[in-house]
Design an enzyme around this catalytic site. Structure first.
Site, PDB file in Angstrom:
ATOM      1  N   TYR A  96      -9.059  -0.788  23.327  1.00 21.98           N
ATOM      2  CA  TYR A  96      -7.666  -0.488  22.977  1.00 21.98           C
ATOM      3  C   TYR A  96      -6.774  -0.582  24.216  1.00 21.98           C
ATOM      4  O   TYR A  96      -5.628  -1.005  24.141  1.00 21.98           O
ATOM      5  CB  TYR A  96      -7.561   0.876  22.281  1.00 21.98           C
ATOM      6  CG  TYR A  96      -7.984   0.764  20.840  1.00 21.98           C
ATOM      7  CD1 TYR A  96      -9.302   0.990  20.438  1.00 21.98           C
ATOM      8  CD2 TYR A  96      -7.077   0.328  19.871  1.00 21.98           C
ATOM      9  CE1 TYR A  96      -9.701   0.814  19.131  1.00 21.98           C
ATOM     10  CE2 TYR A  96      -7.472   0.150  18.548  1.00 21.98           C
ATOM     11  CZ  TYR A  96      -8.782   0.385  18.191  1.00 21.98           C
ATOM     12  OH  TYR A  96      -9.165   0.186  16.885  1.00 21.98           O
TER      13      TYR A  96
ATOM     14  N   HIS B 235      -1.445   1.746   9.350  1.00 19.78           N
ATOM     15  CA  HIS B 235      -2.671   1.893  10.143  1.00 19.78           C
ATOM     16  C   HIS B 235      -2.429   2.532  11.503  1.00 19.78           C
ATOM     17  O   HIS B 235      -3.242   2.376  12.411  1.00 19.78           O
ATOM     18  CB  HIS B 235      -3.354   0.535  10.300  1.00 19.78           C
ATOM     19  CG  HIS B 235      -3.812  -0.044   8.995  1.00 19.78           C
ATOM     20  ND1 HIS B 235      -4.002  -1.401   8.815  1.00 19.78           N
ATOM     21  CD2 HIS B 235      -4.094   0.541   7.814  1.00 19.78           C
ATOM     22  CE1 HIS B 235      -4.398  -1.623   7.564  1.00 19.78           C
ATOM     23  NE2 HIS B 235      -4.457  -0.452   6.927  1.00 19.78           N
TER      24      HIS B 235
ATOM     25  N   CYS C 106      -8.829  15.447  25.926  1.00 16.76           N
ATOM     26  CA  CYS C 106      -7.740  16.283  25.418  1.00 16.76           C
ATOM     27  C   CYS C 106      -7.529  17.478  26.358  1.00 16.76           C
ATOM     28  O   CYS C 106      -8.504  18.144  26.744  1.00 16.76           O
ATOM     29  CB  CYS C 106      -8.113  16.788  24.011  1.00 16.76           C
ATOM     30  SG  CYS C 106      -7.002  18.032  23.364  1.00 16.76           S
TER      31      CYS C 106
ATOM     32  N   CYS D 102      -8.669  20.879  24.250  1.00 19.13           N
ATOM     33  CA  CYS D 102     -10.052  21.224  23.855  1.00 19.13           C
ATOM     34  C   CYS D 102     -11.088  20.366  24.568  1.00 19.13           C
ATOM     35  O   CYS D 102     -12.278  20.472  24.302  1.00 19.13           O
ATOM     36  CB  CYS D 102     -10.215  21.054  22.337  1.00 19.13           C
ATOM     37  SG  CYS D 102     -10.267  19.328  21.824  1.00 19.13           S
TER      38      CYS D 102
ATOM     39  N   GLY E 138       1.932 -13.033   6.831  1.00 16.28           N
ATOM     40  CA  GLY E 138       0.904 -13.043   7.881  1.00 16.28           C
ATOM     41  C   GLY E 138      -0.260 -12.124   7.648  1.00 16.28           C
ATOM     42  O   GLY E 138      -0.754 -11.487   8.578  1.00 16.28           O
ATOM     43  N   THR E 139      -0.723 -12.053   6.389  1.00 18.66           N
ATOM     44  CA  THR E 139      -1.922 -11.241   6.170  1.00 18.66           C
ATOM     45  C   THR E 139      -2.942 -12.034   5.371  1.00 18.66           C
ATOM     46  O   THR E 139      -2.603 -12.803   4.477  1.00 18.66           O
ATOM     47  CB  THR E 139      -1.598  -9.910   5.450  1.00 18.66           C
ATOM     48  OG1 THR E 139      -2.798  -9.132   5.333  1.00 18.66           O
ATOM     49  CG2 THR E 139      -0.999 -10.126   4.068  1.00 18.66           C
TER      50      THR E 139
HETATM   51  C1  BV8 Z   1     -10.203   3.320   3.580  1.00 15.97           C
HETATM   52  C2  BV8 Z   1      -6.013  -0.470  12.671  1.00 15.97           C
HETATM   53  C3  BV8 Z   1     -11.225   5.128   2.413  1.00 15.97           C
HETATM   54  C4  BV8 Z   1      -7.052  -0.432  13.756  1.00 15.97           C
HETATM   55  C5  BV8 Z   1      -7.060  -1.599  10.764  1.00 15.97           C
HETATM   56  C6  BV8 Z   1     -12.150  -1.703  -1.385  1.00 15.97           C
HETATM   57  C7  BV8 Z   1     -12.797  -2.909  -1.452  1.00 15.97           C
HETATM   58  C8  BV8 Z   1     -13.455  -3.404  -0.352  1.00 15.97           C
HETATM   59  C9  BV8 Z   1     -13.469  -2.697   0.868  1.00 15.97           C
HETATM   60  C10 BV8 Z   1     -12.833  -1.506   0.923  1.00 15.97           C
HETATM   61  C11 BV8 Z   1     -12.173  -1.012  -0.189  1.00 15.97           C
HETATM   62  N1  BV8 Z   1     -11.620   0.179   0.157  1.00 15.97           N
HETATM   63  C12 BV8 Z   1     -11.948   0.473   1.439  1.00 15.97           C
HETATM   64  C13 BV8 Z   1     -12.677  -0.561   1.941  1.00 15.97           C
HETATM   65  C14 BV8 Z   1     -13.210  -0.624   3.297  1.00 15.97           C
HETATM   66  C15 BV8 Z   1     -12.194  -1.175   4.287  1.00 15.97           C
HETATM   67  C16 BV8 Z   1     -11.868  -2.602   3.989  1.00 15.97           C
HETATM   68  O1  BV8 Z   1     -10.837  -2.912   3.433  1.00 15.97           O
HETATM   69  N2  BV8 Z   1     -12.758  -3.475   4.403  1.00 15.97           N
HETATM   70  C17 BV8 Z   1     -12.481  -4.898   4.262  1.00 15.97           C
HETATM   71  C18 BV8 Z   1     -12.976  -5.613   5.504  1.00 15.97           C
HETATM   72  C19 BV8 Z   1     -13.128  -5.415   3.007  1.00 15.97           C
HETATM   73  N3  BV8 Z   1     -10.980  -0.382   4.304  1.00 15.97           N
HETATM   74  C20 BV8 Z   1     -10.945   0.745   5.024  1.00 15.97           C
HETATM   75  O2  BV8 Z   1     -11.913   1.162   5.626  1.00 15.97           O
HETATM   76  C21 BV8 Z   1      -9.649   1.514   5.045  1.00 15.97           C
HETATM   77  N4  BV8 Z   1      -9.917   2.896   4.806  1.00 15.97           N
HETATM   78  O3  BV8 Z   1     -10.115   2.675   2.592  1.00 15.97           O
HETATM   79  O4  BV8 Z   1     -10.668   4.614   3.609  1.00 15.97           O
HETATM   80  C22 BV8 Z   1     -11.414   6.568   2.680  1.00 15.97           C
HETATM   81  C23 BV8 Z   1     -10.752   7.489   1.854  1.00 15.97           C
HETATM   82  C24 BV8 Z   1     -10.949   8.826   2.080  1.00 15.97           C
HETATM   83  C25 BV8 Z   1     -11.764   9.267   3.135  1.00 15.97           C
HETATM   84  C26 BV8 Z   1     -12.397   8.334   3.978  1.00 15.97           C
HETATM   85  C27 BV8 Z   1     -12.223   6.977   3.738  1.00 15.97           C
HETATM   86  C28 BV8 Z   1      -9.011   1.459   6.423  1.00 15.97           C
HETATM   87  C29 BV8 Z   1      -8.552   0.063   6.726  1.00 15.97           C
HETATM   88  C30 BV8 Z   1      -7.706   0.068   8.015  1.00 15.97           C
HETATM   89  C31 BV8 Z   1      -8.534  -0.414   9.194  1.00 15.97           C
HETATM   90  N5  BV8 Z   1      -7.672  -0.517  10.389  1.00 15.97           N
HETATM   91  N6  BV8 Z   1      -6.230  -1.643  11.814  1.00 15.97           N
HETATM   92  C32 BV8 Z   1      -6.849  -1.541  14.761  1.00 15.97           C
HETATM   93  O5  BV8 Z   1      -5.893  -2.319  14.648  1.00 15.97           O
HETATM   94  O6  BV8 Z   1      -7.665  -1.602  15.704  1.00 15.97           O
HETATM   95  S1  BV8 Z   1      -7.279  -2.989   9.853  1.00 15.97           S
HETATM   96  C33 BV8 Z   1      -6.829  -4.325  10.774  1.00 15.97           C
HETATM   97  O7  BV8 Z   1      -7.434  -5.425  10.170  1.00 15.97           O
HETATM   98  C34 BV8 Z   1      -5.375  -4.653  10.730  1.00 15.97           C
HETATM   99  O8  BV8 Z   1      -4.569  -3.508  10.778  1.00 15.97           O
HETATM  100  C35 BV8 Z   1      -5.211  -5.399   9.450  1.00 15.97           C
HETATM  101  O9  BV8 Z   1      -4.990  -4.521   8.382  1.00 15.97           O
HETATM  102  C36 BV8 Z   1      -6.563  -6.002   9.272  1.00 15.97           C
HETATM  103  C37 BV8 Z   1      -6.496  -7.467   9.557  1.00 15.97           C
HETATM  104  O10 BV8 Z   1      -5.849  -8.030   8.464  1.00 15.97           O
HETATM  105  P1  BV8 Z   1      -4.588  -8.965   8.687  1.00 15.97           P
HETATM  106  O11 BV8 Z   1      -3.489  -8.175   9.242  1.00 15.97           O
HETATM  107  O12 BV8 Z   1      -4.392  -9.667   7.431  1.00 15.97           O
HETATM  108  O13 BV8 Z   1      -5.027  -9.952   9.818  1.00 15.97           O
HETATM  109  P2  BV8 Z   1      -6.086 -11.109   9.683  1.00 15.97           P
HETATM  110  O14 BV8 Z   1      -6.486 -11.466  11.065  1.00 15.97           O
HETATM  111  O15 BV8 Z   1      -7.119 -10.723   8.687  1.00 15.97           O
HETATM  112  O16 BV8 Z   1      -5.264 -12.320   9.045  1.00 15.97           O
HETATM  113  C38 BV8 Z   1      -4.179 -12.849   9.752  1.00 15.97           C
HETATM  114  C39 BV8 Z   1      -3.443 -13.761   8.794  1.00 15.97           C
HETATM  115  O17 BV8 Z   1      -2.311 -14.286   9.488  1.00 15.97           O
HETATM  116  C40 BV8 Z   1      -4.269 -14.953   8.345  1.00 15.97           C
HETATM  117  O18 BV8 Z   1      -4.142 -15.102   6.936  1.00 15.97           O
HETATM  118  C41 BV8 Z   1      -3.618 -16.133   9.069  1.00 15.97           C
HETATM  119  O19 BV8 Z   1      -3.657 -17.323   8.291  1.00 15.97           O
HETATM  120  C42 BV8 Z   1      -2.211 -15.659   9.204  1.00 15.97           C
HETATM  121  N7  BV8 Z   1      -1.464 -16.266  10.316  1.00 15.97           N
HETATM  122  C43 BV8 Z   1      -1.951 -16.828  11.446  1.00 15.97           C
HETATM  123  N8  BV8 Z   1      -0.906 -17.272  12.194  1.00 15.97           N
HETATM  124  C44 BV8 Z   1       0.229 -16.958  11.525  1.00 15.97           C
HETATM  125  C45 BV8 Z   1      -0.116 -16.311  10.337  1.00 15.97           C
HETATM  126  N9  BV8 Z   1       0.794 -15.888   9.456  1.00 15.97           N
HETATM  127  C46 BV8 Z   1       2.082 -16.111   9.744  1.00 15.97           C
HETATM  128  N10 BV8 Z   1       2.504 -16.714  10.874  1.00 15.97           N
HETATM  129  C47 BV8 Z   1       1.609 -17.161  11.777  1.00 15.97           C
HETATM  130  N11 BV8 Z   1       2.039 -17.775  12.888  1.00 15.97           N
END
Ligand code: BV8
Length: 257
Positions: free
Chosen positions: A71, A123, A158, A161, A198-199
């Site tokens: 980070y 997030h 921290c 704590c 962009g997602t």
């Molecule tokens: C939760 C912060 C429950 C940290 C991030 C249901 C189904 C399946 C899986 C799950 C589900 N529910 C939960 C899950 C598990 C999991 C999940 O979704 N897994 C995925 C992999 C299947 N979700 C979780 O764990 C979430 N928590 O549900 O908790 C719970 C409830 C109660 C108690 C306990 C638990 C938490 C998810 C959040 C994780 N944290 N970020 C950090 O940043 O370090 S996620 C992180 O990855 C980002 O924040 C973002 O959300 C994600 C990446 O996605 P994108 O932003 O879309 O980026 P990506 O690289 O994937 O794509 C980029 C896009 O940009 C591409 O399409 C590309 O073509 C495009 N692009 C490229 N260039 C450009 C462009 N677009 C425009 N212009 C350009 N120039």
């Protein structure tokens, strides 16, 4: 990259009648700021790690120093970068549409830095550390100067704590902040148009928001250089980098039909 003008005009037409616009952004909108997306292979030191492996409580428990350093690396990337024309185009929409709400998956703070006034950070934020035990309530934020200095091989601690500090972001397998998610759901269900930018549309529950919007009668515009999970459900898919597409969309909206 020239974007299809007819499609830009079609998207602008959807925005002309729009009173409430929800914008869902992902890492792609920050790509043209020089910040790699989650799908980009990370470079150098971090190339051998999978972000989805590092952004978890398990990784932090196993190796807090490694995760904390990752980070620090990302903070330095963001500190050396700035919002791009895509972020600023979303700000330019605000005088043109009565209500504009940004719902972002990103943690880089670029929407607020660009001047967007209503931003929901699903997030969390790279900019803040918190006590990993939230010893004074969730979240127990700790300013950089207040932390106990990091011992060799450890993250800072921290001051209240002595637990390790961690970034105030939501990791995989962690719940999203309740108020942010509830607000994002409410905005998604009440908007006239959702603009998705962009997602990859993979990470839940953020990736479900466009479907809530469509089910509530909203029109959907998706901006991405490549196809993503949301594209097939979109009324208009604008294929191109957001830093080029969004300014063209704003120009078209400013031009009377
Ligand atoms: C939760 C912060 C429950 C940290 C991030 C249901 C189904 C399946 C899986 C799950 C589900 N529910 C939960 C899950 C598990 C999991 C999940 O979704 N897994 C995925 C992999 C299947 N979700 C979780 O764990 C979430 N928590 O549900 O908790 C719970 C409830 C109660 C108690 C306990 C638990 C938490 C998810 C959040 C994780 N944290 N970020 C950090 O940043 O370090 S996620 C992180 O990855 C980002 O924040 C973002 O959300 C994600 C990446 O996605 P994108 O932003 O879309 O980026 P990506 O690289 O994937 O794509 C980029 C896009 O940009 C591409 O399409 C590309 O073509 C495009 N692009 C490229 N260039 C450009 C462009 N677009 C425009 N212009 C350009 N120039």
């Amino acid at each position: 990259m020239t974007v299809d003008r007819a499609l830009i005009e079609q998207a602008a037409q959807l925005l002309r009648g729009c009173a409430r616009l929800a914008v869902l952004t992902g890492a792609g909108i920050s790509k043209e700021s020089g910040v790699p997306t989650f799908r980009d292979a990370m470079d150098g030191l971090w190339a051998r790690y999978d972000p989805q492996e590092l952004a978890t409580p398990q990784a932090f428990a196993r190796n807090p120093k490694l995760v904390y350093d990752w980070y620090t690396y990302r903070r330095e990337l963001v500190a050396g970068a700035a919002p791009n024309p895509g972020h600023y185009a979303l700000v330019d929409l605000e005088p043109l549409i009565p209500e504009v709400t940004i719902i972002t998956q990103n943690v880089d703070g670029f929407h607020r830095a660009a001047g967007s006034r209503t931003v929901i950070e699903l997030h969390g934020s790279l900019g803040e550390d918190r006590c990993s035990a939230n010893c004074r309530g969730a979240p127990t934020l700790v300013k950089p100067g207040a932390a106990l200095p990091a011992a060799p091989g450890e993250p800072p601690r921290c001051p209240y704590c002595r637990s390790f500090l961690r970034p105030n972001v939501v990791w995989f397998n962690e719940a999203l902040p309740v108020e942010a998610l509830e607000r994002a759901m409410q905005v998604s269900r009440s908007c006239d148009v959702m603009l998705v930018v962009g997602t990859s549309g993979v990470v839940q529950p953020a990736a479900s928001l466009p479907y809530w919007a469509v089910r509530s009668g909203a029109k959907l515009i998706d901006v991405n250089p490549g196809m993503d999970e949301i594209g097939p459900a979109a009324d208009v898919f604008l294929q191109g980098p957001s830093g080029e597409v969004l300014p063209q969309l704003v120009d078209a909206l400013r031009t009377p039909a």
